[in-house]
Scaffold this motif. Structure first.
Motif: not given
Ligand code: GDP
Ligand code: GDP
Length: 437
Positions: A185-192, A297-299
């Protein structure tokens, strides 16, 4: 196609983890044990009479804050009701029905999923009649088992398998590449997912694919059809247990099963976690192609060596998955996100690749001549003939003089020779030995 899920439920000390370990022990023979794969204590792939399934010991799940035993059991039962196809309700066959058993039974009666009562600890035939008492719990099937001795497990599994749903039809045609994103969770899957689907040349189909418990997203990119598997599980939030890490492992397992290519999303900022290894291990064992996607990777504060260092760490921590390519991306800035789909397409092709038998045999024979296997007690391992028997993943049968003479390290060497000769990037390979008569 998604495998049936069998959940083990019951109060503490009835023998849930004992039966789990016993059933998980009957692993699929062709999946060889490899060093570096973390064995999970609560999830496993098992097989009975040719039917594969997922097994969960809900007793091992962690649900965060609640310490109350009853809350814990309630959560287990709820998860089983929600996610399982068949529920195995374990009771202590010697102790008889307790108040807690009755409570669990009440919860399980609310589902119309099949519930099989397993009266455990019937180690001796003289306790066999104890099972009748448990019919009072109100379920149709009660099976006497001794998890410690392994008696009754065959009857239990027969009953379990009988209640599996009919295998569902293949939902997408052969040429469609099925991709999933897995990770903590929070790895960024939905953002990707959003970044990928938002790419300029990606054409998302207006009709979502829906299955029993998933919503998929079909799309096209450069003339190739893809489908993102179970994006609803990633995108839609809300239910309490979606935040439970252990729950997300189950989601991941189901998505992996239905995919060709798994994108293993790792939070570059937080680094590699134990759970990442477990999830990657499932993808490997399920025979899926994989790509590591290091997100955020930006962070990451970096110099010119950071990426190499991270790569080495990945290779170190995921030795069983030495073949998977690594991408460094940012869902936030979109940096290198455009590399993901071309990589998916490449590894999918290799996952489905067939190599000609003649070339295959040439490669293996050459390898055996230049690096002969060590001899053991005057006898030497020999491969007479090799043939590819399957794709997705590529599987090879080696006909050998005596499988007992083979060494894990020599098989690994042969695998590496295959990888050098053919572009099997991103895909696990299966090597099966047969004694040549
Ligand atoms: P999921 O639980 O794996 O689906 O993760 P989310 O996509 O919900 O992302 C979790 C958090 O990480 C959110 O606050 C996003 O804004 C942040 N996040 C996702 N991708 C990136 C990224 O490439 N860079 C940074 N700095 N934050 C990201
Ligand atoms: P869980 O809390 O439900 O996961 O229960 P465990 O699997 O940890 O087992 C609880 C105890 O019961 C352990 O001491 C086990 O060795 C014991 N146990 C489990 N299965 C059997 C069985 O079939 N026969 C006997 N005699 N003991 C068992």
């Amino acid at each position: 196609m998604s495998l049936p899920v069998v959940a083990i439920v019951g109060r503490p000390n009835v023998g849930k983890s004992t039966i789990f370990n016993r059933l998980a022990g009957e692993r699929i023979a062709i999946v060889e044990d490899q060093p570096g794969i973390t064995r999970d204590r609560i999830y496993s792939r098992s097989e009975w009479n040719g039917r594969e399934f997922h097994l969960i010991d809900t007793g091992g799940l962690e649900f965060g804050e609640q310490d109350e035993m009853m809350d814990h059991i309630r959560n287990q039962a709820e998860l089983a009701i929600e996610e399982a196809d068949v529920i195995v309700f374990v009771v202590d066959g010697r102790q008889g029905i307790t108040g807690t058993d009755e409570e669990v039974a009440r919860m399980l009666h609310r589902t119309n999923k099949p519930v099989i009562v397993m009266a455990n600890k019937i180690d001796d035939i003289k306790y066999a009649d104890n099972v009748y008492e448990f019919y009072q719990l109100g379920f149709e099937h009660v099976i006497a088992v001794s998890s410690i001795h392994g008696t009754g497990t065959g009857d239990l599994l027969d009953e379990v398998v009988r209640h599996f749903p009919e295998p569902s039809e293949e939902e997408y045609d052969e040429d469609t590449i099925r991709v999933c994103l897995i990770g903590r969770p929070n790895a960024g899957k939905s953002s990707l997912v959003n970044a990928l689907l938002g790419e300029e040349r990606v054409i998302v189909s207006p009709v979502a694919g829906t299955t029993r418990d998933a919503v998929d997203t079909p799309f096209e990119f450069e003339g190739q059809s893809y489908v993102l598997i179970d994006t609803a599980g990633i995108r839609k939030r809300g239910k309490v247990y979606e935040s439970v890490e252990k729950y997300s492992v189950l989601r991941a397992m189901k998505a992996i099963e239905r995919s060709d290519v798994c994108l293993i999303v790792i939070d570059g900022e937080r680094g590699i976690a134990e759970q990442d290894k477990r999830i990657a291990g499932y993808a490997h064992e399920a025979g899926k192609a994989s790509v590591f996607v290091i997100n955020k990777w930006d962070a990451v504060e970096k110099d010119e060596k950071t990426m190499d260092r991270f790569k080495r760490k990945i290779r170190d921590e995921f030795q069983f998955m030495h073949y998977a390519p690594i991408l460094f991306v940012s869902a936030k800035t979109k940096k290198r996100v455009h590399q993901i789909l071309p990589m998916v397409s490449e590894v999918a092709e290799q996952h489905a690749m067939r190599v000609p038998t003649s070339v295959l045999n040439q490669v293996i024979q050459d390898a055996m001549v230049t690096t002969p296997p060590p001899s053991e007690k005057g006898r030497r391992f020999r491969v007479q003939y090799v043939t590819q028997v399957a794709v997705k993943p590529p599987a090879f049968v080696l006909f050998v003089n005596d499988p007992e003479l083979s060494h894990f390290s020599y098989l690994r060497f042969l695998e590496n020779q295959l990888r050098q000769a053919f572009p099997f990037q991103g895909t696990p390979l299966r090597i099966i030995m047969r004694k040549k008569n």
